[in-house]
Enzyme design. Structure first.
Site, PDB file in Angstrom:
ATOM      1  N   LYS A  88      42.255  58.115  68.208  1.00 48.66           N
ATOM      2  CA  LYS A  88      42.884  58.343  69.517  1.00 48.66           C
ATOM      3  C   LYS A  88      43.577  57.098  70.075  1.00 48.66           C
ATOM      4  CE  LYS A  88      41.507  62.675  70.434  1.00 48.66           C
ATOM      5  NZ  LYS A  88      40.407  62.973  69.552  1.00 48.66           N
ATOM      6  N   GLU A 110      43.366  64.152  79.892  1.00 49.64           N
ATOM      7  CA  GLU A 110      42.354  65.188  79.679  1.00 49.64           C
ATOM      8  C   GLU A 110      41.491  64.737  78.516  1.00 49.64           C
ATOM      9  OE1 GLU A 110      45.222  65.167  78.219  1.00 49.64           O
ATOM     10  OE2 GLU A 110      44.551  65.431  76.147  1.00 49.64           O
ATOM     11  N   SER A 377      38.632  60.709  60.878  1.00 51.13           N
ATOM     12  CA  SER A 377      39.341  60.464  62.147  1.00 51.13           C
ATOM     13  C   SER A 377      38.494  59.709  63.150  1.00 51.13           C
ATOM     14  CB  SER A 377      39.809  61.796  62.736  1.00 51.13           C
ATOM     15  OG  SER A 377      38.732  62.716  62.815  1.00 51.13           O
TER      16      SER A 377
HETATM   17  C1  LIG Z   1      39.904  64.268  69.184  1.00 47.85           C
HETATM   18  C2  LIG Z   1      39.408  64.191  67.829  1.00 47.85           C
HETATM   19  C3  LIG Z   1      39.864  65.068  66.826  1.00 47.85           C
HETATM   20  C4  LIG Z   1      40.796  66.213  67.080  1.00 47.85           C
HETATM   21  O1  LIG Z   1      42.038  65.868  67.593  1.00 47.85           O
HETATM   22  P1  LIG Z   1      43.368  65.886  66.727  1.00 47.85           P
HETATM   23  O2  LIG Z   1      44.447  65.771  67.739  1.00 47.85           O
HETATM   24  O3  LIG Z   1      43.392  67.178  65.986  1.00 47.85           O
HETATM   25  O4  LIG Z   1      43.331  64.732  65.801  1.00 47.85           O
HETATM   26  C5  LIG Z   1      39.396  64.874  65.542  1.00 47.85           C
HETATM   27  N1  LIG Z   1      38.518  63.903  65.253  1.00 47.85           N
HETATM   28  C6  LIG Z   1      38.053  63.058  66.190  1.00 47.85           C
HETATM   29  C7  LIG Z   1      37.067  62.021  65.802  1.00 47.85           C
HETATM   30  C8  LIG Z   1      38.476  63.177  67.501  1.00 47.85           C
HETATM   31  O5  LIG Z   1      37.998  62.329  68.419  1.00 47.85           O
END
Ligand SMILES: *Cc1c(COP(=O)(O)O)cnc(C)c1O
Length: 409
Positions: A88, A110, A377
């Site tokens: 993020k 948000e 992610s």
């Molecule tokens: C917010 C989040 C996601 C999902 O958001 P995307 O916009 O689809 O990337 C996925 N993994 C983590 C660790 C997140 O914090």
């Protein structure tokens, strides 16, 4: 104002907002497009990404996992090692520097899992913005530690009670705030969705992930069969896939939340499930809708994957078949998280564990010369309460009971 670029991906995307929101979106689009051509902006962003966010993040060979599965080599892009624990921060830093260029003093956002709010609050502390984060009341309970951190950074976290009290309701509240505050306020949207220019802008800021992966693939001379990412709104996936979209290889797989079953309300599978065309939150894409055409309810063990829509570019690339979509259940995600923890000493965020689970399935069917790259992610520290509650229930509950009793004294 004449539009500066085509904001549609096939029939998806666009800007479907109330008139009142056109001026701030026009301003944002103009300033963003200028910034992308500015060396000073790129330099400032690169410095923050390096010094504050900790980029580049590593691409780790998961040697033990690979040996255990006896198939393709698994590599993991450790986005979870970025400051605030997820991808993020890439998008947040980019947009916050745009807000600075526009002379705004306040940032609103948000948040679902709390990760986007967490990153936004951290960047606002670092760059000196007033910060307000809208968060569904249910998500505030599910992700209490992130609420605590956001407040520590000096942000105000506003509980959203309407609708299902989750992410989609928080987006509505943030848009409502912005309509009356845009003179001084930037709305820092957290995924590759919403009215244009957000989908393109978030993708550009997240594409640093894909560019780093591409340069590691070349440096190590990897024969990459597949890239795998989880898909909530789609920002980590589109950023990770971006440098490869115009090629026919590697395979690109987006993993959605399969939740607990296939009935409405049990999952958040829009592409691999039953998404229908609709216009929600200012853009056209595929959404989970009920029989009356209203936004449907969703479920996932991971708060970041339970959004009812999907970024318009991903929806389009699903239609053209460049990106394949699949789903992973809550149970499979939990199993994958434990597998990588035990074999590799890393803790996947529950969202990212969906991608990890797909990699486990796929690796077994491929030969050892091939490689698979999974985007982790985020890291799973934020999921402690859910994980311990699921995996170690009795010990965890007696620990919490003891804490509560001792603190009550
Ligand atoms: C917010 C989040 C996601 C999902 O958001 P995307 O916009 O689809 O990337 C996925 N993994 C983590 C660790 C997140 O914090």
């Amino acid at each position: 104002m004449q539009r500066l670029y085509n904001d549609f991906f096939g029939s998806f995307g666009g800007r479907y907002v109330a008139e009142i929101l056109r001026p701030p979106l026009d301003e944002l689009e103009r300033v963003w497009l200028e910034a992308m051509k500015s060396d000073d902006f790129q330099k400032e962003l690169d410095t923050q990404l390096t010094e504050f966010a900790g980029r580049p993040t590593p691409l780790m060979f998961a040697e033990n996992a690979t040996k255990a599965l006896k198939g393709a080599k698994i590599y993991i892009k450790l986005e979870g090692l970025a400051n605030t624990g997820a991808h993020k921060i890439n998008n947040v830093l980019g947009q916050a520097l745009l807000a600075k260029r526009m002379g705004k003093q306040r940032i609103i956002a948000e948040t679902g899992a709390g990760q986007h709010g967490f990153a936004t609050a951290a960047v606002c502390a670092k760059l000196g913005f007033e910060c307000k984060v809208y968060m569904g009341e249910i998500d505030m309970k599910r992700q209490r530690p992130n609420v605590f951190w956001m407040e520590l950074f000096g942000a105000e976290v506003e509980p959203v009670k309407g609708g299902s009290s989750t992410l989609k309701d928080a987006v509505n509240e943030a848009l409502r705030d912005w309509a009356s505050s845009f003179e001084t306020t930037h709305y820092l949207l957290g995924s590759a969705l919403g009215p244009s220019p957000y989908p393109d802008m978030a993708r550009e800021f997240q594409s640093v992930v894909g560019r780093e992966v591409e340069s590691e693939i070349n440096r190590r001379n990897l024969d990459v069969e597949t890239l795998i990412a989880c898909v909530g709104g789609g920002s980590n996936a589109i950023g990770f896939f971006y440098p490869f979209l115009d090629e026919t290889t590697p395979r690109l797989i987006g993993v959605e939340a399969g939740g607990t079953g296939n009935s409405p309300g049990e999952h958040a599978s829009r592409m691999s499930g039953s998404g229908k065309p609709g216009i929600v939150h200012g853009y056209k894409s595929l959404f989970l809708l009920d029989d009356d055409g209203q936004v449907g309810s969703t479920h996932s063990i991971s708060a970041g994957l339970d959004y009812p829509g999907i970024g318009p570019q991903l929806a389009y690339l699903g239609q053209t078949k460049r990106i394949e979509f699949t789903k992973i259940s809550d149970r499979e995600a939990l199993d994958a998280l434990q597998f990588f923890a035990k074999n590799e000493g890393i803790i996947f965020a529950l969202e990212s564990a969906h991608a990890g689970a797909e990699a486990i399935k796929l690796a077994k069917s491929l030969s050892p010369e091939k490689s698979i790259i999974v985007n982790m992610s985020g890291r799973g520290d934020k999921d402690l309460f859910i994980l311990a509650g699921n995996l170690d229930k009795d010990k965890w509950h007696s620990f919490l009971e003891k804490e509560v009793k001792e603190n009550a004294k």
